[in-house]
Design an enzyme around this catalytic site. Structure first.
Site, PDB file in Angstrom:
ATOM      1  N   ASN A  16       0.866  -1.095   0.142  1.00  0.00           N
ATOM      2  CA  ASN A  16       0.169   0.067   0.064  1.00  0.00           C
ATOM      3  C   ASN A  16       0.745   1.248  -0.169  1.00  0.00           C
ATOM      4  O   ASN A  16       1.273   1.604   0.994  1.00  0.00           O
ATOM      5  CB  ASN A  16      -0.820  -0.041   1.278  1.00  0.00           C
ATOM      6  CG  ASN A  16      -1.711   1.294   1.371  1.00  0.00           C
ATOM      7  OD1 ASN A  16      -1.859   2.143   0.365  1.00  0.00           O
ATOM      8  ND2 ASN A  16      -2.531   1.497   2.383  1.00  0.00           N
ATOM      9  N   TRP A  17       1.147   1.860  -1.362  1.00  0.00           N
ATOM     10  CA  TRP A  17       2.071   2.831  -1.285  1.00  0.00           C
ATOM     11  C   TRP A  17       1.298   4.124  -0.737  1.00  0.00           C
ATOM     12  O   TRP A  17       2.090   5.238  -0.840  1.00  0.00           O
ATOM     13  CB  TRP A  17       2.538   3.043  -2.728  1.00  0.00           C
ATOM     14  CG  TRP A  17       3.461   2.119  -3.218  1.00  0.00           C
ATOM     15  CD1 TRP A  17       4.009   1.030  -2.294  1.00  0.00           C
ATOM     16  CD2 TRP A  17       3.932   1.938  -4.663  1.00  0.00           C
ATOM     17  NE1 TRP A  17       4.904   0.358  -3.093  1.00  0.00           N
ATOM     18  CE2 TRP A  17       4.742   0.890  -4.428  1.00  0.00           C
ATOM     19  CE3 TRP A  17       3.546   2.401  -5.660  1.00  0.00           C
ATOM     20  CZ2 TRP A  17       5.540   0.384  -5.729  1.00  0.00           C
ATOM     21  CZ3 TRP A  17       4.184   1.980  -6.827  1.00  0.00           C
ATOM     22  CH2 TRP A  17       5.284   0.713  -6.894  1.00  0.00           C
ATOM     23  N   LYS A  18       0.159   4.364  -0.559  1.00  0.00           N
ATOM     24  CA  LYS A  18      -0.427   5.602  -0.004  1.00  0.00           C
ATOM     25  C   LYS A  18      -0.260   6.518  -1.003  1.00  0.00           C
ATOM     26  O   LYS A  18       0.034   6.417  -2.398  1.00  0.00           O
ATOM     27  CB  LYS A  18      -0.009   5.777   1.444  1.00  0.00           C
ATOM     28  CG  LYS A  18      -0.259   4.612   2.191  1.00  0.00           C
ATOM     29  CD  LYS A  18      -0.149   4.874   3.784  1.00  0.00           C
ATOM     30  CE  LYS A  18      -0.331   3.558   4.543  1.00  0.00           C
ATOM     31  NZ  LYS A  18      -0.205   3.705   5.988  1.00  0.00           N
ATOM     32  N   HIS A 102      -9.808   1.609   4.538  1.00  0.00           N
ATOM     33  CA  HIS A 102      -8.584   1.809   5.090  1.00  0.00           C
ATOM     34  C   HIS A 102      -8.736   2.651   6.353  1.00  0.00           C
ATOM     35  O   HIS A 102      -9.619   3.851   6.203  1.00  0.00           O
ATOM     36  CB  HIS A 102      -7.523   2.168   4.222  1.00  0.00           C
ATOM     37  CG  HIS A 102      -6.347   2.146   4.889  1.00  0.00           C
ATOM     38  ND1 HIS A 102      -5.564   3.322   5.489  1.00  0.00           N
ATOM     39  CD2 HIS A 102      -5.064   1.298   4.794  1.00  0.00           C
ATOM     40  CE1 HIS A 102      -4.512   2.992   6.359  1.00  0.00           C
ATOM     41  NE2 HIS A 102      -4.044   2.046   5.557  1.00  0.00           N
ATOM     42  N   GLU A 104      -7.051   5.347   7.325  1.00  0.00           N
ATOM     43  CA  GLU A 104      -7.060   6.489   6.842  1.00  0.00           C
ATOM     44  C   GLU A 104      -8.197   7.090   6.094  1.00  0.00           C
ATOM     45  O   GLU A 104      -8.493   8.416   6.152  1.00  0.00           O
ATOM     46  CB  GLU A 104      -5.605   6.852   6.110  1.00  0.00           C
ATOM     47  CG  GLU A 104      -4.436   6.490   6.980  1.00  0.00           C
ATOM     48  CD  GLU A 104      -3.181   5.840   6.319  1.00  0.00           C
ATOM     49  OE1 GLU A 104      -3.143   5.905   5.167  1.00  0.00           O
ATOM     50  OE2 GLU A 104      -2.235   5.218   7.219  1.00  0.00           O
ATOM     51  N   GLU A 174      -5.790  -4.171  10.735  1.00  0.00           N
ATOM     52  CA  GLU A 174      -4.715  -3.142  10.780  1.00  0.00           C
ATOM     53  C   GLU A 174      -5.071  -2.309  12.054  1.00  0.00           C
ATOM     54  O   GLU A 174      -5.841  -1.430  11.967  1.00  0.00           O
ATOM     55  CB  GLU A 174      -4.749  -2.304   9.598  1.00  0.00           C
ATOM     56  CG  GLU A 174      -4.484  -2.999   8.516  1.00  0.00           C
ATOM     57  CD  GLU A 174      -3.767  -2.099   7.323  1.00  0.00           C
ATOM     58  OE1 GLU A 174      -2.583  -2.384   6.746  1.00  0.00           O
ATOM     59  OE2 GLU A 174      -4.373  -0.910   7.067  1.00  0.00           O
ATOM     60  N   GLY A 180       2.053   2.911  10.947  1.00  0.00           N
ATOM     61  CA  GLY A 180       3.248   3.901  10.573  1.00  0.00           C
ATOM     62  C   GLY A 180       3.963   4.232  11.836  1.00  0.00           C
ATOM     63  O   GLY A 180       4.527   5.342  11.970  1.00  0.00           O
ATOM     64  N   SER A 220       2.922  -1.555  10.527  1.00  0.00           N
ATOM     65  CA  SER A 220       4.308  -1.660  10.779  1.00  0.00           C
ATOM     66  C   SER A 220       4.997  -3.116  10.492  1.00  0.00           C
ATOM     67  O   SER A 220       5.917  -3.645  11.294  1.00  0.00           O
ATOM     68  CB  SER A 220       4.745  -1.272  12.415  1.00  0.00           C
ATOM     69  OG  SER A 220       4.417   0.052  12.255  1.00  0.00           O
ATOM     70  N   GLY A 241       2.716  -0.734   4.107  1.00  0.00           N
ATOM     71  CA  GLY A 241       2.876   0.432   3.997  1.00  0.00           C
ATOM     72  C   GLY A 241       4.154   1.103   3.887  1.00  0.00           C
ATOM     73  O   GLY A 241       4.789   0.643   2.719  1.00  0.00           O
ATOM     74  N   GLY A 242       4.745   1.611   5.053  1.00  0.00           N
ATOM     75  CA  GLY A 242       6.151   2.053   4.941  1.00  0.00           C
ATOM     76  C   GLY A 242       7.163   1.261   4.278  1.00  0.00           C
ATOM     77  O   GLY A 242       7.907   1.681   3.399  1.00  0.00           O
TER      78      GLY A 242
HETATM   79  P1  PGA Z   1       2.454   0.680   7.658  1.00  0.00           P
HETATM   80  O1  PGA Z   1       0.990   0.707   7.177  1.00  0.00           O
HETATM   81  O2  PGA Z   1       2.906  -0.792   7.298  1.00  0.00           O
HETATM   82  O3  PGA Z   1       3.402   1.798   7.333  1.00  0.00           O
HETATM   83  O4  PGA Z   1       2.300   0.630   9.218  1.00  0.00           O
HETATM   84  C1  PGA Z   1       0.283  -0.121   6.526  1.00  0.00           C
HETATM   85  C2  PGA Z   1      -1.010   0.303   6.111  1.00  0.00           C
HETATM   86  O5  PGA Z   1      -1.602   1.504   6.580  1.00  0.00           O
HETATM   87  O6  PGA Z   1      -1.692  -0.245   5.327  1.00  0.00           O
END
Ligand code: PGA
Length: 266
Positions: A16-18, A102, A104, A174, A180, A220, A241-242
């Protein structure tokens, strides 16, 4: 659920590159990932770039087993919804998956259970596979509300569907406090919620649907914790994500190894 039902579910690792990476960066990433992880064995990889990099990733993954996913969509097929993108547009752009609900999106864009439910329905109707996200916030966990929150989110998002209708849908657990933050849920904490989600699926649908449903962990994920997470009976993959932004770390995550339990020969 038993280890034996886990064997029937193909592990899935999704990036998930956001809101990161422009098209040339996306293409470079895929080239490096190809060199590092192909051929893929016994696992599926999905890359979810921003809308503007979908085409670059679609081209770059041609001829590979990597799949394309989007990070969001609108629930209507078309219409006067400035700035939005529909399921059929995503399909035409080469997507097979779409991340929905998600945290976010829920937190910054006000997505509710009902709204996410409509998006899940529209995605499935169009032939996209939703990666439907749920997860509790830190105060909810601290107040002992994790399971209630998860139950409401799963039931809310999947309300009104039959077992057949949810098709290949994937759930991602999640915990919001782990996204993050560098603070991963322990494998035991994640496993506990994954097993609970699978039990909700038994209640909503049936045991065989629950046994085949893939449940990803997200929050994470890093090269140094993926193996322990993937060793859990109800963790079928990761939404990353990250650590998916850098090809070397994502390649290591894709290459997770689950050591087989030591069998004594004496
Ligand atoms: P993260 O994000 O790996 O940076 O914690 C995961 C996500 O939001 O899908």
């Amino acid at each position: 659920m038993s280890e034996s039902s886990k064997q029937t579910r193909t592990p899935l690792i999704a990036a998930n590159w956001k809101m990161h990476k422009i098209p040339p960066e996306a293409a470079d990433f895929v080239s490096a990932l190809k060199a590092a992880v192909l051929p893929l064995e016994g696992r599926e990889v999905v890359i979810c770039p921003s809308f503007t990099s979908l085409e670059a990733v679609r081209q770059a993954i041609q001829g590979t087993p990597f799949r394309l996913g989007a990070q969001n969509m609108h629930e209507q097929a078309s219409g006067a919804f400035t700035g939005e993108v529909s399921a059929s547009m995503l399909l035409a752009a080469g997507c097979r998956y779409v991340i929905l609900g998600h945290s976010e999106r829920r937190q910054f864009f006000g997505e509710t259970h009902e709204w996410v439910n409509r998006k899940v329905r529209a995605a499935l109707a169009a032939g996209l596979i939703p990666i439907f996200c749920v997860g509790e916030k830190l105060p909810e966990r601290e107040a002992g509300q994790t399971m209630n929150v998860i139950r409401q989110q799963v039931r809310g998002g999947l309300q009104g569907f039959s077992s057949k209708e949810i098709g290949p849908l994937v759930i991602a657990y999640e915990p919001v406090w782990a996204i993050g933050t560098g603070k991963t849920a322990t494998p035991a904490q994640a496993q506990e919620v994954h097993a609970f989600i699978r039990q909700i699926i038994v209640e909503l649908f049936d045991a065989s649907r629950a046994a085949s449903l893939r449940i990803l962990y997200g929050g994470s994920i890093k090269p140094d914790n993926i193996d322990d997470l993937m060793a859990q009976a109800d963790i079928d993959g990761g939404l990353v994500g990250g650590a998916s932004l850098e090809s070397a770390s994502f390649a290591r995550i894709v290459s997770f190894q689950v050591s087989t339990p030591h069998v004594s020969t004496s």
